[in-house]
Design an enzyme around this catalytic site. Structure first.
Site, mmCIF file in Angstrom:
data_model
loop_
_atom_site.group_PDB
_atom_site.id
_atom_site.type_symbol
_atom_site.label_atom_id
_atom_site.label_comp_id
_atom_site.label_asym_id
_atom_site.label_seq_id
_atom_site.Cartn_x
_atom_site.Cartn_y
_atom_site.Cartn_z
ATOM 1 C CG ASP A 67 10.401 18.285 -1.958
ATOM 2 O OD1 ASP A 67 9.461 18.665 -2.695
ATOM 3 O OD2 ASP A 67 10.430 18.513 -0.744
ATOM 4 C CG HIS A 138 10.552 18.601 6.635
ATOM 5 N ND1 HIS A 138 9.901 17.445 7.008
ATOM 6 C CD2 HIS A 138 9.683 19.244 5.812
ATOM 7 C CE1 HIS A 138 8.708 17.393 6.435
ATOM 8 N NE2 HIS A 138 8.550 18.491 5.708
HETATM 9 C C1 F6R Z 1 7.024 19.971 -0.218
HETATM 10 C C2 F6R Z 1 8.041 20.209 0.773
HETATM 11 C C3 F6R Z 1 7.783 20.060 2.230
HETATM 12 C C4 F6R Z 1 6.483 20.715 2.699
HETATM 13 C C5 F6R Z 1 6.280 20.481 4.190
HETATM 14 C C6 F6R Z 1 4.997 21.082 4.674
HETATM 15 O O1 F6R Z 1 7.554 20.193 -1.518
HETATM 16 O O2 F6R Z 1 9.118 20.516 0.412
HETATM 17 O O3 F6R Z 1 8.847 20.608 2.951
HETATM 18 O O4 F6R Z 1 6.545 22.082 2.420
HETATM 19 O O5 F6R Z 1 6.294 19.113 4.450
HETATM 20 O O6 F6R Z 1 3.931 20.398 4.087
HETATM 21 P P1 F6R Z 1 2.445 20.963 4.159
HETATM 22 O O7 F6R Z 1 2.462 22.249 3.445
HETATM 23 O O8 F6R Z 1 1.625 19.938 3.449
HETATM 24 O O9 F6R Z 1 2.134 21.088 5.600
#
Ligand code: F6R
Length: 261
Positions: A67, A138
Site C-alpha cells: 500500500d 485490517h
Molecule cells: C502496512 C500495512 C498495514 C500494517 C498494519 C500494522 O503496509 O499494510 O496493514 O501492516 O497497520 O501496522 P504495524 O505493523 O505498524 O502495527
C-alpha cells in the site's frame, strides 16, 4: 492456517527470515510482497544481516508493496516507498526498478491501481506476502467493511488507523493522510504464501478474530482463513486471547524437524 507462538519478536523474525531464505535459495527470481509498519521491521533487519553475511542475495528478487499513502510528496519520509527503501531494500542488493509501490502521487489514481495489478500479474504473482495486522483487523489498508474480493484501489483510512499511525507523523493525527492506495483482499489472497506477524497485546483482539472468528468484512483479515497456505507468527501477548493457544504451542513443539512453514 499454521499459528506459531514464540516468546520474542526476534524468534519470530528468525522464522520468517528462514522461510524467505529457503524460498530465495529455491527460486532466485522470487516475487516478495512487502509490508511496511513496525511488525516486519525485525524481519527486514534479519534479512539485511544475512545479506551482509553473504548468505542471501536479492539481486534477482522483485518486490511489491502492499500500500501507499495518497498525497504525500515524493520526498516525504513516511511515504511507504521511502520507508521500505530506508528500512530494507536499499540496505540489500535489489536491482534498480525491482521494488514496486502503488503510485500515490498519480494524477489518475484509478489508473495507477489498475497498472499496479497488471505489474503484479506480469511478474507472475507474489510468491510470499509479508503482512501485519491493524488493531481494527485490517490487512494492507483494507479497513472494516472492505470487499473480501477487492483489488488494488483507493481507500479511506479509519480514524482508528490514522490514530495508530500518528506515531510515525510526530504524534500529529492530522498529518496522517486520509486516503491510500491499497492492494485488495483479493490481490493478497492470490499470493502463494501469506506470512502474517503480530506482536503486543494491542493486537490480541484482532488476532483472536483472525484465527478464531467468523469470516467477515468487519474483521477483514479473517479472509485469510480461506487461503491454503498461511503462517501466523505471534508473540505471547498477541496470542493472549486465543482459545487454541495451548494447542498451537503443542503442534509447534511436536513438529517434525523436516516440516517448515
Ligand atoms: C502496512 C500495512 C498495514 C500494517 C498494519 C500494522 O503496509 O499494510 O496493514 O501492516 O497497520 O501496522 P504495524 O505493523 O505498524 O502495527
Amino acid at each position: 492456517m499454521e499459528v506459531v507462538i514464540q516468546s520474542s519478536a526476534a524468534a519470530l523474525a528468525e522464522l520468517a527470515a528462514d522461510t524467505i531464505e529457503r524460498l530465495l535459495t529455491a527460486k532466485a527470481d522470487t516475487v516478495l510482497g512487502l509490508a511496511t509498519g513496525s511488525s516486519p521491521l525485525a524481519v527486514y533487519d534479519e534479512l539485511v544481516r544475512r545479506h551482509q553475511a553473504g548468505r542471501m542475495s536479492f539481486a534477482r528478487t522483485r518486490a511489491f508493496l502492499l500500500d501507499e499513502y495518497v498525497g504525500l510528496p515524493t520526498e516525504h519520509s513516511e511515504r511507504y516507498r521511502n520507508v521500505i527503501e530506508r528500512g530494507f531494500t536499499d540496505r540489500v542488493d535489489f536491482a534498480a526498478g525491482a521494488v514496486h509501490a502503488p503510485d500515490g502521487d498519480a494524477e489518475d489514481l484509478t489508473g495507477a491501481c489498475a497498472a499496479y495489478e497488471a505489474a503484479i500479474e506480469v511478474a507472475g504473482g507474489v510468491d510470499l506476502q509479508l503482512l501485519g495486522i491493524g488493531t481494527d483487523g485490517h490487512i494492507a489498508f483494507n479497513e472494516p467493511g472492505s470487499s473480501l474480493a477487492g483489488r488494488t484501489r483507493i481507500k479511506t483510512l479509519t480514524a482508528q488507523t490514522r490514530l495508530d499511525n500518528a506515531r510515525f507523523f510526530g504524534g500529529d493525527v492530522d498529518a496522517v493522510p486520509l486516503h491510500c492506495l491499497t492492494q485488495g483482499l483479493g490481490t493478497i489472497m492470490a499470493a502463494r504464501h501469506l506470512v502474517l506477524l503480530a506482536t503486543g497485546v494491542g493486537k490480541a483482539e484482532a488476532v483472536h478474530h483472525l484465527v478464531e472468528g467468523a469470516v467477515s468484512a468487519m474483521w477483514p483479515a479473517t479472509v485469510v482463513q480461506h487461503h491454503p497456505h498461511v503462517s501466523v507468527l505471534l508473540d505471547d501477548a498477541a496470542a493472549s486471547r486465543l482459545r487454541l493457544a495451548d494447542y498451537f504451542r503443542q503442534v509447534w513443539a511436536d513438529k517434525p524437524a523436516w516440516q517448515v512453514l
